[in-house]
Design a protein around this motif. Structure first.
Motif, PDB file in Angstrom:
ATOM      1  N   VAL A   7     -40.423  25.304 -10.372  1.00 19.77           N
ATOM      2  CA  VAL A   7     -39.402  24.327 -10.787  1.00 19.77           C
ATOM      3  C   VAL A   7     -38.178  24.451  -9.894  1.00 19.77           C
ATOM      4  CG1 VAL A   7     -38.473  25.941 -12.533  1.00 19.77           C
ATOM      5  CG2 VAL A   7     -38.023  23.491 -12.757  1.00 19.77           C
ATOM      6  N   ILE A  15     -33.477  18.649 -13.791  1.00 19.80           N
ATOM      7  CA  ILE A  15     -34.611  18.663 -12.848  1.00 19.80           C
ATOM      8  C   ILE A  15     -34.988  17.275 -12.332  1.00 19.80           C
ATOM      9  CG2 ILE A  15     -35.617  20.766 -13.813  1.00 19.80           C
ATOM     10  CD1 ILE A  15     -37.794  18.905 -15.092  1.00 19.80           C
ATOM     11  N   GLY A  19     -36.650   9.197 -13.161  1.00 20.30           N
ATOM     12  CA  GLY A  19     -38.074   9.362 -12.853  1.00 20.30           C
ATOM     13  C   GLY A  19     -38.367   9.959 -11.487  1.00 20.30           C
ATOM     14  N   ALA A  20     -37.361  10.573 -10.865  1.00 21.14           N
ATOM     15  CA  ALA A  20     -37.585  11.148  -9.536  1.00 21.14           C
ATOM     16  C   ALA A  20     -36.753  12.413  -9.399  1.00 21.14           C
ATOM     17  CB  ALA A  20     -37.201  10.133  -8.463  1.00 21.14           C
ATOM     18  N   ARG A  53     -45.858  11.795 -16.379  1.00 18.82           N
ATOM     19  CA  ARG A  53     -44.715  11.161 -15.697  1.00 18.82           C
ATOM     20  C   ARG A  53     -44.452  11.790 -14.329  1.00 18.82           C
ATOM     21  NH1 ARG A  53     -41.108  11.845 -20.413  1.00 18.82           N
ATOM     22  NH2 ARG A  53     -42.110  10.551 -21.989  1.00 18.82           N
ATOM     23  N   GLY A 112     -40.271  18.094 -17.404  1.00 17.67           N
ATOM     24  CA  GLY A 112     -39.554  18.761 -18.471  1.00 17.67           C
ATOM     25  C   GLY A 112     -40.397  19.007 -19.709  1.00 17.67           C
ATOM     26  N   LEU A 114     -43.723  19.136 -20.038  1.00 16.86           N
ATOM     27  CA  LEU A 114     -44.800  20.109 -19.825  1.00 16.86           C
ATOM     28  C   LEU A 114     -44.238  21.521 -19.618  1.00 16.86           C
ATOM     29  CD1 LEU A 114     -47.847  20.204 -19.845  1.00 16.86           C
ATOM     30  CD2 LEU A 114     -47.804  20.033 -17.356  1.00 16.86           C
ATOM     31  N   VAL A 140     -33.419  14.609 -17.142  1.00 11.46           N
ATOM     32  CA  VAL A 140     -34.515  15.464 -17.618  1.00 11.46           C
ATOM     33  C   VAL A 140     -34.134  16.904 -17.284  1.00 11.46           C
ATOM     34  CG1 VAL A 140     -36.970  16.003 -17.440  1.00 11.46           C
ATOM     35  CG2 VAL A 140     -36.229  13.651 -17.185  1.00 11.46           C
TER      36      VAL A 140
HETATM   37  N1  LIG Z   1     -37.154  19.527 -10.236  1.00 14.21           N
HETATM   38  C1  LIG Z   1     -38.440  19.803 -10.424  1.00 14.21           C
HETATM   39  O1  LIG Z   1     -38.922  20.896 -10.112  1.00 14.21           O
HETATM   40  C2  LIG Z   1     -39.332  18.757 -11.043  1.00 14.21           C
HETATM   41  C3  LIG Z   1     -40.720  18.982 -11.117  1.00 14.21           C
HETATM   42  C4  LIG Z   1     -41.518  18.003 -11.710  1.00 14.21           C
HETATM   43  C5  LIG Z   1     -40.937  16.831 -12.187  1.00 14.21           C
HETATM   44  N2  LIG Z   1     -39.602  16.658 -12.081  1.00 14.21           N
HETATM   45  C6  LIG Z   1     -38.954  15.461 -12.606  1.00 14.21           C
HETATM   46  O2  LIG Z   1     -39.132  15.474 -14.032  1.00 14.21           O
HETATM   47  C7  LIG Z   1     -39.196  14.128 -14.504  1.00 14.21           C
HETATM   48  C8  LIG Z   1     -40.457  13.957 -15.311  1.00 14.21           C
HETATM   49  O3  LIG Z   1     -40.419  14.871 -16.422  1.00 14.21           O
HETATM   50  P1  LIG Z   1     -40.674  14.384 -17.937  1.00 14.21           P
HETATM   51  O4  LIG Z   1     -40.300  15.476 -18.865  1.00 14.21           O
HETATM   52  O5  LIG Z   1     -40.049  13.040 -18.114  1.00 14.21           O
HETATM   53  O6  LIG Z   1     -42.248  14.124 -17.951  1.00 14.21           O
HETATM   54  P2  LIG Z   1     -43.556  15.034 -17.690  1.00 14.21           P
HETATM   55  O7  LIG Z   1     -43.462  16.331 -18.397  1.00 14.21           O
HETATM   56  O8  LIG Z   1     -43.877  15.030 -16.227  1.00 14.21           O
HETATM   57  O9  LIG Z   1     -44.647  14.077 -18.351  1.00 14.21           O
HETATM   58  C9  LIG Z   1     -44.505  13.770 -19.709  1.00 14.21           C
HETATM   59  C10 LIG Z   1     -45.792  13.150 -20.175  1.00 14.21           C
HETATM   60  O10 LIG Z   1     -46.876  14.061 -19.924  1.00 14.21           O
HETATM   61  C11 LIG Z   1     -47.710  14.127 -21.073  1.00 14.21           C
HETATM   62  N3  LIG Z   1     -47.524  15.444 -21.681  1.00 14.21           N
HETATM   63  C12 LIG Z   1     -46.552  16.349 -21.407  1.00 14.21           C
HETATM   64  N4  LIG Z   1     -46.743  17.457 -22.121  1.00 14.21           N
HETATM   65  C13 LIG Z   1     -47.854  17.266 -22.847  1.00 14.21           C
HETATM   66  C14 LIG Z   1     -48.576  18.073 -23.756  1.00 14.21           C
HETATM   67  N5  LIG Z   1     -48.171  19.328 -24.079  1.00 14.21           N
HETATM   68  N6  LIG Z   1     -49.703  17.563 -24.312  1.00 14.21           N
HETATM   69  C15 LIG Z   1     -50.131  16.317 -24.001  1.00 14.21           C
HETATM   70  N7  LIG Z   1     -49.485  15.498 -23.132  1.00 14.21           N
HETATM   71  C16 LIG Z   1     -48.363  15.973 -22.567  1.00 14.21           C
HETATM   72  C17 LIG Z   1     -47.284  12.962 -21.947  1.00 14.21           C
HETATM   73  O11 LIG Z   1     -47.959  11.852 -21.358  1.00 14.21           O
HETATM   74  P3  LIG Z   1     -48.266  10.458 -22.126  1.00 14.21           P
HETATM   75  O12 LIG Z   1     -46.924   9.819 -22.401  1.00 14.21           O
HETATM   76  O13 LIG Z   1     -49.088   9.702 -21.132  1.00 14.21           O
HETATM   77  O14 LIG Z   1     -49.011  10.832 -23.372  1.00 14.21           O
HETATM   78  C18 LIG Z   1     -45.789  12.885 -21.666  1.00 14.21           C
HETATM   79  O15 LIG Z   1     -45.207  11.633 -21.959  1.00 14.21           O
HETATM   80  C19 LIG Z   1     -39.116  13.237 -13.259  1.00 14.21           C
HETATM   81  O16 LIG Z   1     -37.761  12.871 -13.035  1.00 14.21           O
HETATM   82  C20 LIG Z   1     -39.569  14.159 -12.143  1.00 14.21           C
HETATM   83  O17 LIG Z   1     -39.074  13.786 -10.878  1.00 14.21           O
HETATM   84  C21 LIG Z   1     -38.788  17.585 -11.510  1.00 14.21           C
END
Ligand SMILES: NC(=O)c1ccc[n+]([C@@H]2O[C@H](COP(=O)([O-])OP(=O)(O)OC[C@H]3O[C@@H](n4cnc5c(N)ncnc54)[C@H](OP(=O)(O)O)[C@@H]3O)[C@@H](O)[C@H]2O)c1
Length: 179
Positions: A7, A15, A19-20, A53, A112, A114, A140
């Protein structure tokens, strides 16, 4: 089998934004590739596990992340991710990767939601945290480390061009029996 978590988080544990990623840090992307891209043992590969996501946030030309088993977690039973394995929970992701004899390391790479499930999981091992200076107006957030995680390595600060400075850290999880 344990998994690791990768992360990059700012001073407010932000983070992502809209969405990016809110920053462009080529050195950190190289660090990510070095950690996840190649298995140590010839003929094997690593797995990267991500939320739906985060998968959507990858530019299509970088999907799936090359050379790695890509696993996408979603609750949507009909979701399809071309070039990736689709599962419906973290435990299912871990079972899928454990069933692949050529998978060496398993890395949870966001986002976030996951990370929250991953940090609460008993099989969560090392956390590779890139600490990015400043507050980047994120929407996020990383939930933060558990008290069982302890800082074992750090390098930096470093800076890419005129971007924010950042430090690479590795946090290891102490066994609960040792407090
Ligand atoms: N800075 C970093 O290191 C870093 C790394 C990765 C991502 N990011 C950023 O983080 C943001 C995305 O994070 P986010 O929290 O919005 O989304 P996310 O965790 O990437 O995805 C969330 C989606 O994943 C599914 N999900 C997550 N946990 C689950 C679980 N335990 N069981 C079943 N399904 C699960 C669900 O999908 P469904 O809605 O399809 O059911 C949920 O809506 C973006 O801005 C991205 O750029 C940053």
């Amino acid at each position: 089998m344990t998994f690791e978590l990768v992360v990059a988080a700012d001073a407010s544990n932000g983070i992502g934004r809209d969405g990016a990623l809110p920053w462009h840090l080529p050195g950190d992307l190289a660090h990510f590739r070095a950690l996840t891209g190649r298995a140590r043992e010839a003929g094997r590969r690593n797995a990267v596990v991500m939320g739906r996501r985060t998968w959507a946030s990858l530019p299509p030309r970088f999907r799936p992340l090359p050379g790695r088993l890509n696993v996408v977690v979603t609750r949507d039973a009909s979701f399809v991710a071309e070039g990736a394995r689709v599962v419906h929970g973290l435990d299912e992701a871990l079972a899928e990767t454990a069933a692949e004899p050529d998978v060496e390391g398993v890395f949870v790479i966001g986002g976030g939601e996951l990370y929250r499930a991953a940090l609460a999981h008993a099989a969560c091992g090392d956390v590779h945290l890139t600490r990015v200076d400043g507050d980047h107006g994120c929407d996020v957030f990383f939930p933060g480390l558990e008290p069982t995680h302890t800082l074992v390595e750090r390098s930096g600060p470093r800076r890419d061009g005129d971007g924010p400075s950042y430090e690479l850290q590795r946090w290891a999880r102490r066994s609960p029996s040792r407090g």
